[in-house]
Design a protein around this motif. Structure first.
Motif, PDB file in Angstrom:
ATOM      1  N   ILE A  55       0.844  -1.206   0.000  1.00  0.00           N
ATOM      2  CA  ILE A  55       0.000   0.000   0.000  1.00  0.00           C
ATOM      3  C   ILE A  55       0.870   1.244   0.000  1.00  0.00           C
ATOM      4  O   ILE A  55       0.628   2.190  -0.753  1.00  0.00           O
ATOM      5  CB  ILE A  55      -0.969  -0.008   1.198  1.00  0.00           C
ATOM      6  CG1 ILE A  55      -2.024  -1.095   1.027  1.00  0.00           C
ATOM      7  CG2 ILE A  55      -1.630   1.347   1.377  1.00  0.00           C
ATOM      8  CD1 ILE A  55      -2.894  -1.312   2.255  1.00  0.00           C
ATOM      9  N   ALA A  56       1.899   1.262   0.848  1.00  0.00           N
ATOM     10  CA  ALA A  56       2.778   2.435   0.930  1.00  0.00           C
ATOM     11  C   ALA A  56       3.527   2.664  -0.378  1.00  0.00           C
ATOM     12  O   ALA A  56       3.652   3.810  -0.840  1.00  0.00           O
ATOM     13  CB  ALA A  56       3.764   2.260   2.082  1.00  0.00           C
ATOM     14  N   ILE A  57       4.017   1.607  -0.985  1.00  0.00           N
ATOM     15  CA  ILE A  57       4.721   1.753  -2.264  1.00  0.00           C
ATOM     16  C   ILE A  57       3.777   2.280  -3.335  1.00  0.00           C
ATOM     17  O   ILE A  57       4.141   3.154  -4.129  1.00  0.00           O
ATOM     18  CB  ILE A  57       5.365   0.416  -2.680  1.00  0.00           C
ATOM     19  CG1 ILE A  57       6.548   0.116  -1.768  1.00  0.00           C
ATOM     20  CG2 ILE A  57       5.806   0.439  -4.136  1.00  0.00           C
ATOM     21  CD1 ILE A  57       7.126  -1.266  -1.933  1.00  0.00           C
ATOM     22  N   PHE A  58       2.539   1.776  -3.360  1.00  0.00           N
ATOM     23  CA  PHE A  58       1.551   2.249  -4.329  1.00  0.00           C
ATOM     24  C   PHE A  58       1.286   3.746  -4.156  1.00  0.00           C
ATOM     25  O   PHE A  58       1.309   4.505  -5.132  1.00  0.00           O
ATOM     26  CB  PHE A  58       0.251   1.454  -4.176  1.00  0.00           C
ATOM     27  CG  PHE A  58      -0.898   2.033  -4.945  1.00  0.00           C
ATOM     28  CD1 PHE A  58      -0.968   1.883  -6.322  1.00  0.00           C
ATOM     29  CD2 PHE A  58      -1.901   2.747  -4.298  1.00  0.00           C
ATOM     30  CE1 PHE A  58      -2.020   2.424  -7.035  1.00  0.00           C
ATOM     31  CE2 PHE A  58      -2.954   3.282  -5.005  1.00  0.00           C
ATOM     32  CZ  PHE A  58      -3.016   3.125  -6.378  1.00  0.00           C
ATOM     33  N   VAL A  97       3.094   6.109  -2.587  1.00  0.00           N
ATOM     34  CA  VAL A  97       4.276   6.931  -2.866  1.00  0.00           C
ATOM     35  C   VAL A  97       4.546   6.996  -4.365  1.00  0.00           C
ATOM     36  O   VAL A  97       4.864   8.064  -4.908  1.00  0.00           O
ATOM     37  CB  VAL A  97       5.502   6.386  -2.098  1.00  0.00           C
ATOM     38  CG1 VAL A  97       6.787   7.026  -2.577  1.00  0.00           C
ATOM     39  CG2 VAL A  97       5.326   6.602  -0.614  1.00  0.00           C
ATOM     40  N   HIS A  98       4.382   5.871  -5.052  1.00  0.00           N
ATOM     41  CA  HIS A  98       4.592   5.851  -6.506  1.00  0.00           C
ATOM     42  C   HIS A  98       3.577   6.749  -7.219  1.00  0.00           C
ATOM     43  O   HIS A  98       3.939   7.495  -8.137  1.00  0.00           O
ATOM     44  CB  HIS A  98       4.510   4.419  -7.039  1.00  0.00           C
ATOM     45  CG  HIS A  98       4.653   4.324  -8.515  1.00  0.00           C
ATOM     46  ND1 HIS A  98       5.845   4.591  -9.151  1.00  0.00           N
ATOM     47  CD2 HIS A  98       3.768   4.024  -9.492  1.00  0.00           C
ATOM     48  CE1 HIS A  98       5.681   4.453 -10.456  1.00  0.00           C
ATOM     49  NE2 HIS A  98       4.422   4.103 -10.688  1.00  0.00           N
ATOM     50  N   GLN A  99       2.317   6.699  -6.806  1.00  0.00           N
ATOM     51  CA  GLN A  99       1.294   7.538  -7.425  1.00  0.00           C
ATOM     52  C   GLN A  99       1.575   9.019  -7.185  1.00  0.00           C
ATOM     53  O   GLN A  99       1.441   9.836  -8.103  1.00  0.00           O
ATOM     54  CB  GLN A  99      -0.095   7.175  -6.885  1.00  0.00           C
ATOM     55  CG  GLN A  99      -0.577   5.812  -7.309  1.00  0.00           C
ATOM     56  CD  GLN A  99      -0.819   5.734  -8.801  1.00  0.00           C
ATOM     57  OE1 GLN A  99      -1.125   6.710  -9.466  1.00  0.00           O
ATOM     58  NE2 GLN A  99      -0.674   4.547  -9.337  1.00  0.00           N
ATOM     59  N   LYS A 131       5.868  14.483 -10.854  1.00  0.00           N
ATOM     60  CA  LYS A 131       6.651  14.599 -12.084  1.00  0.00           C
ATOM     61  C   LYS A 131       5.824  15.205 -13.213  1.00  0.00           C
ATOM     62  O   LYS A 131       6.339  15.970 -14.016  1.00  0.00           O
ATOM     63  CB  LYS A 131       7.181  13.233 -12.510  1.00  0.00           C
ATOM     64  CG  LYS A 131       8.366  12.768 -11.729  1.00  0.00           C
ATOM     65  CD  LYS A 131       8.879  11.452 -12.259  1.00  0.00           C
ATOM     66  CE  LYS A 131      10.073  10.981 -11.460  1.00  0.00           C
ATOM     67  NZ  LYS A 131      10.564   9.682 -11.932  1.00  0.00           N
ATOM     68  N   ARG A 132       4.542  14.831 -13.265  1.00  0.00           N
ATOM     69  CA  ARG A 132       3.658  15.383 -14.290  1.00  0.00           C
ATOM     70  C   ARG A 132       3.189  16.795 -13.961  1.00  0.00           C
ATOM     71  O   ARG A 132       2.666  17.485 -14.826  1.00  0.00           O
ATOM     72  CB  ARG A 132       2.422  14.500 -14.442  1.00  0.00           C
ATOM     73  CG  ARG A 132       2.662  13.287 -15.255  1.00  0.00           C
ATOM     74  CD  ARG A 132       1.342  12.661 -15.624  1.00  0.00           C
ATOM     75  NE  ARG A 132       1.312  11.310 -15.083  1.00  0.00           N
ATOM     76  CZ  ARG A 132       0.252  10.693 -14.636  1.00  0.00           C
ATOM     77  NH1 ARG A 132      -0.908  11.292 -14.635  1.00  0.00           N
ATOM     78  NH2 ARG A 132       0.321   9.465 -14.183  1.00  0.00           N
ATOM     79  N   GLY A 133       3.324  17.194 -12.707  1.00  0.00           N
ATOM     80  CA  GLY A 133       2.856  18.506 -12.285  1.00  0.00           C
ATOM     81  C   GLY A 133       1.357  18.554 -12.055  1.00  0.00           C
ATOM     82  O   GLY A 133       0.744  19.611 -12.177  1.00  0.00           O
ATOM     83  N   THR A 134       0.773  17.420 -11.708  1.00  0.00           N
ATOM     84  CA  THR A 134      -0.674  17.369 -11.527  1.00  0.00           C
ATOM     85  C   THR A 134      -1.080  17.136 -10.073  1.00  0.00           C
ATOM     86  O   THR A 134      -2.183  16.666  -9.810  1.00  0.00           O
ATOM     87  CB  THR A 134      -1.281  16.256 -12.397  1.00  0.00           C
ATOM     88  OG1 THR A 134      -0.679  15.009 -12.042  1.00  0.00           O
ATOM     89  CG2 THR A 134      -1.091  16.541 -13.867  1.00  0.00           C
ATOM     90  N   LEU A 135      -0.186  17.455  -9.132  1.00  0.00           N
ATOM     91  CA  LEU A 135      -0.569  17.350  -7.723  1.00  0.00           C
ATOM     92  C   LEU A 135      -1.677  18.347  -7.432  1.00  0.00           C
ATOM     93  O   LEU A 135      -1.750  19.416  -8.036  1.00  0.00           O
ATOM     94  CB  LEU A 135       0.621  17.644  -6.810  1.00  0.00           C
ATOM     95  CG  LEU A 135       1.570  16.501  -6.533  1.00  0.00           C
ATOM     96  CD1 LEU A 135       2.734  16.983  -5.681  1.00  0.00           C
ATOM     97  CD2 LEU A 135       0.881  15.344  -5.851  1.00  0.00           C
ATOM     98  N   GLY A 136      -2.537  18.002  -6.502  1.00  0.00           N
ATOM     99  CA  GLY A 136      -3.668  18.862  -6.176  1.00  0.00           C
ATOM    100  C   GLY A 136      -3.233  20.201  -5.606  1.00  0.00           C
ATOM    101  O   GLY A 136      -2.454  20.258  -4.666  1.00  0.00           O
ATOM    102  N   LYS A 137      -3.725  21.269  -6.162  1.00  0.00           N
ATOM    103  CA  LYS A 137      -3.456  22.619  -5.677  1.00  0.00           C
ATOM    104  C   LYS A 137      -4.775  23.337  -5.476  1.00  0.00           C
ATOM    105  O   LYS A 137      -5.659  23.286  -6.316  1.00  0.00           O
ATOM    106  CB  LYS A 137      -2.613  23.413  -6.684  1.00  0.00           C
ATOM    107  CG  LYS A 137      -1.236  22.857  -6.907  1.00  0.00           C
ATOM    108  CD  LYS A 137      -0.372  23.059  -5.697  1.00  0.00           C
ATOM    109  CE  LYS A 137       1.024  22.520  -5.976  1.00  0.00           C
ATOM    110  NZ  LYS A 137       1.816  22.406  -4.798  1.00  0.00           N
TER     111      LYS A 137
END
Length: 105
Positions: free
Chosen positions: A20-23, A25-27, A33-39
């Motif tokens: 679960i943690a690896i999933f 963190v990977h997501q 990297k894509r710049g699509t983190l929630g803002k």
């Protein structure tokens, strides 16, 4: 043979929570990297968004401990699985809240 079965039961929560943690963190790394983190525009909404994953882990740990009161199982098992499931729940809440418009709050 009994030793092997006991080792599997000891290591199974570690494997589940580790996966679960690896999933998660990977997501999050992929989104960064894509710049699509929630803002969010307002600082209050951004603070809520940033605290969803840790709050999910705390809530999951609390549920795991409460679950352990009713079913006699290892407390370590309940805490680890509770926090892992809470991590996944916090990530799902993060995803849903980050896509929600600020006018809808």
């Amino acid at each position: 043979m009994e030793f092997v079965i006991e080792m599997v039961w000891i290591l199974l929560p570690l494997v589940i929570v580790g996966a679960i943690a690896i999933f998660v963190v990977h997501q999050l790394k992929t989104k960064q990297k894509r710049g699509t983190l929630g803002k969010k525009k307002s600082p209050e909404a951004q603070t809520v968004l940033d605290s969803l994953i840790p709050l999910g882990m705390l809530l999951g740990t609390g549920v795991g401990i409460t679950f352990n009161f009713f079913f006699s199982d290892s407390l370590l098992l309940a805490i680890s699985l509770g926090s892992g499931i809470g991590l996944l729940g916090g990530y799902i809440a993060y995803e849903r809240y980050s896509k929600k418009e600020e006018s809808d709050m």
